[in-house]
Write a protein that holds these residues in place. Structure first.
Motif: not given
Length: 74
Positions: A37-64
């Protein structure tokens, strides 16, 4: 333990280590499922987005937002 499917019960009983490890004999299976499951969350992309990019974007927005809120309050 209630098992409603006879086939499933036979499969679970055939899993090795029942006497020695009991219910814990399934831990390697769950470890492998979690790793896949972890491998799939890292390596499967839907368009240009995967789980970790979305998570990092949310964290950056929260910090800002926290930084902006602390600057506005002072």
């Amino acid at each position: 333990m209630r098992v409603y499917s006879k086939t499933l019960k036979e499969f679970l009983d055939a899993w090795p280590g029942k006497k020695r490890f009991g219910i814990y004999r399934f831990l390697p299976l769950f470890f492998l499922l979690g790793a896949s499951l972890e491998f799939s969350m890292i390596n499967w992309h839907v368009g240009e987005v995967n789980f970790y990019r979305t998570y990092k974007r949310r964290q950056a927005r929260k910090i800002a937002e926290e930084i902006l809120a602390s600057r506005e309050s002072t």
